[in-house]
Every structure is written in C-alpha cells, then in structure tokens.
Design an enzyme around this catalytic site. Sequence first.
Site, PDB file in Angstrom:
ATOM      1  N   HIS A 144       0.868  -1.220  -0.011  1.00 40.04           N
ATOM      2  CA  HIS A 144      -0.142   0.043  -0.126  1.00 40.04           C
ATOM      3  C   HIS A 144       0.778   1.207   0.147  1.00 40.04           C
ATOM      4  O   HIS A 144       0.290   2.104   0.584  1.00 40.04           O
ATOM      5  CB  HIS A 144      -1.041   0.103   1.187  1.00 40.04           C
ATOM      6  CG  HIS A 144      -1.705  -1.295   1.304  1.00 40.04           C
ATOM      7  ND1 HIS A 144      -2.938  -1.395   0.835  1.00 40.04           N
ATOM      8  CD2 HIS A 144      -1.126  -2.317   2.184  1.00 40.04           C
ATOM      9  CE1 HIS A 144      -3.246  -2.693   1.244  1.00 40.04           C
ATOM     10  NE2 HIS A 144      -2.501  -3.524   1.936  1.00 40.04           N
ATOM     11  N   LYS A 271      15.497  21.875 -10.606  1.00 35.78           N
ATOM     12  CA  LYS A 271      15.009  20.653 -10.904  1.00 35.78           C
ATOM     13  C   LYS A 271      15.757  19.537 -11.931  1.00 35.78           C
ATOM     14  O   LYS A 271      16.552  19.829 -12.504  1.00 35.78           O
ATOM     15  CB  LYS A 271      13.633  20.807 -11.728  1.00 35.78           C
ATOM     16  CG  LYS A 271      12.398  21.481 -10.817  1.00 35.78           C
ATOM     17  CD  LYS A 271      11.836  20.419  -9.904  1.00 35.78           C
ATOM     18  CE  LYS A 271      11.006  19.557 -10.621  1.00 35.78           C
ATOM     19  NZ  LYS A 271       9.647  19.719 -10.927  1.00 35.78           N
TER      20      LYS A 271
END
Length: 448
Positions: A144, A271
């Site tokens: 999960h 980035k």
Amino acid sequence: MDRSTVDYAVSVHFDFRLYRQDITGSIAHVSMLSNQGIVQESDANLIIKGLEEIREDIEGGRFTWRNDLEDVHMNIERSLFDKIGSVAGMLHTARSRNDQVALDVRMYTKDVIDNVLSSLSNLRHKLVEKAETNKSVILPGYTHLQRAQPVLFAHHLLAYFEMFGRDIERFKQAKCRTDVMPLGSGALAGSPYPLDREFVANTLGFGSISNNSMDAVSDRDYIIDFQSASAVCAVHLSRLADEIVLWSSSEFGFITLDESHTSGSSMMPQKNNPDLAELTRGKTGRVLGNLVSLFTILKGLPLTYNRDLQEDKEGLFDTVDTIVPSLNVMSAMIEGMDVDDQRMRDAAENSQSIATDIADYLVKKGIPFREAHGIVSELSLYASEKGSKFSELALETYRNFSPLFDSDVFLMSVDSSVESRNVPGGTSLTQVEGALENARASLEIDVD
Ligand code: ARG
C-alpha cells in the site's frame, strides 16, 4: 480510384518497412516455381536478379515509392516490370497478395521478436548486475506504499528479473505461433499449381506450413500474441519506471539517476526530472492501445481476407518502435543509477518495519500469532505517539505490553529481520545469493 480515395486506401507509407521480407519471400517463391517447372529457370533467374537490384535501389535511396501503387507489394512488382519487362508478371503465379502479405508480416514479426528478446535479456543482465553490486543493501519493502518489512534491494530488483523472465517466455511462445509459412494459400482456397510449400518454408527458415488456406490468409493471432506479450511487458516496464520516479524523488532519495537520463526544468533551475522513466511509463498507453485496436479490427471479421486487415500493421510497427527502445532505455537507467544505501537503510530503520518480527518473537515465546499481533499493534501505536523507534524503548516499557519481553528483544533489527526470512523465495542474503546464481544461469538461455 480518384486522388482522395487513393490517399485513403494507400498503405505504402508504412508497409514499405516490409520490403526486405517481401523481396526475400518473392525470391523463395520464384525459386520454388522454377524447381517445380512452373516457371522457366532463365525467367526465374531474371526475376531474382531484378528483385536483388530493387533491394539495392531501396537501400541505396534510389527507389521512389508511389502512392498510386498502393502498397509495398505492388510498388516492388511494378519496379520489377520496369527493370525486366513482362517476365516480371510470372512472379505472381500461384500467389495472391493475401498470402504474400501474411508471409511478409510473419517474417517481420519473427525478426522483431528476436530484437525484443535480446533487449529483454540485456535488461535482465543489468538488473542482475545492479543487484550483485548492491547485494546487502537493505530498504523497506512496501505494501500500500507504506513501509512494511525490510528487504534486500537485490531481492526487490530480482522481482523484476522474474517478471521480465516471464515476458521472455511469452515472446518465445509468440514466436512459435508466428513460425508458420502461409504462402501457397493463394487468395483463400489454395493453389491449382504443384507447389512445394515445404521448400519455401525451409528456404525462409519457417518451422512448418499452414494447415488451412482460409485460416492462413485471415489469421492475425500471431500479431495479437506479439501485441499482448508486448502489453504485459510494457506494464512491467511501467511499474519499474514508476518505482524509479518514486525512488529518485527527494521524498525517497533512494537513487540518483545518471544525469544523461534526467532533464532540467525550463523554469525551475533546481529541478532534475526523471523524464525517461516517465516516458517509459507513459508509452505503455500506446502499447496497450495497439493491442485493443487489433482485437477490435478482428472482431466480427468474416473469413477470409478483408481489407480491414491492412489496419494490423501500423499498430504492430508502433509497438515494435516503442517496446524495444523502452527496454533499452530502462537497461541504461538501471545501469546508470546510483544507489544511496544509507537513505534506504534509514528508511527501513526509521519506520516500524520490524513490527512483524517483534510479533514473531512473542510467538516463539509461546503465544498465538493473533494475540502477539494485538500486543505489538498497541506497542507500535505507543512508540509512534512518543516518536520513538522500537530500539529506543526501555525494556520496562516493553514489559508493560507483555511480560514475555526480555532483553533479547533488542537483538532484533532490520538486519536480523532480513536474515530470518530464509525460506526459498525469501529475502535473506543466503536465499538472494542463490537467486542471483540461478538468475545468472537462466540468462544463458534467454535468447536460445
Ligand atoms: N495492403 C494490403 C494489406 O496490407 C495487402 C493485401 C491486399 N490484398 C487485397 N486483396 N487487396 O493487407
């Protein structure tokens, strides 16, 4: 046909890619016609020479593909007429474009499956190498997307090794079903000439000849097999690509991709984006789409050849053009990635990933697992509220939850957790070393 309908029906702008298979198939066909006395040897030789010249013309960039000649087959046949005159007309004896195109696409598909297999095997190689060089690195395994239990990074990578191994099996099976020679089926009913279909099959390296002419000219199952093997493989690539995206984020920080596999942002100077992994994930869409498209083309199609079948090719080419580079890009990313073993270990240690081991500890002291699960669940809640790791709690605290706890509870760690999972298929170093050995051995037969 007028101009606009010609443009609608034309396929040469994509099926020109079959020129090599078309010429090789034609040469085998006319050799057989000559052997069988259906065409004179001197005429067959002229045809073969002409076809070889056409191949050179195409490869030398001297060939002009004409839309008004519709497809690759008609273009090559017309060019043969231009070269050798009316003798060219003998090539199409005992053949229809229906069995011709089936032959070409089967030959093409067999060839590309070999490329896919070699790219898949290379990727499996890179996974094994990365696993070997990081053999004892521990990270949390997730369920999960929540940290669950510590595992070896090598174990995680070898999970993908298994998936791509099944892909290899699927592509090999697809190749077996493709390896059937359809020529001699004519338009649909077979041929009135005394053909030697086995000769053609042997010459072209096919394992067998088709059993039923009607099936042979309308069967595209082998493309479905290829497309569906590709779809499963693309899904595997997408899952791995997604993990790479996650792992390389600052939230995880588990890996750093090689600079050449990331790109900067045009606006945000800080980035470093995992574009190649994202593209690999994104390209799954077209591969799945191509499979669905082919299913849809075939559904409800009466026997035998229908022009709808011309629509089988662009999706096939697109999948080939997508899956091979995706596998290669993935191999390069795996090879180039830097593994931050400390970040991975911290993530495993700074979570309650050994909670199951603590429950198992209590089981060994004699209480049922369900009860142990309840105790550790409360212990875990307590530790979370205090912001402490299990290793930071005092023995008295443990004892408040169960008197069975002793000082040996502190011997448990992510390392002991991994080491304890020593069943076949488990994540202990011994098991993973065995798995790596098996992996090395199975690489030997990947492209057999
Ligand atoms: N371009 C056609 C295709 O790709 C070749 C076969 C055409 N046959 C025919 N009877 N029109 O399917």
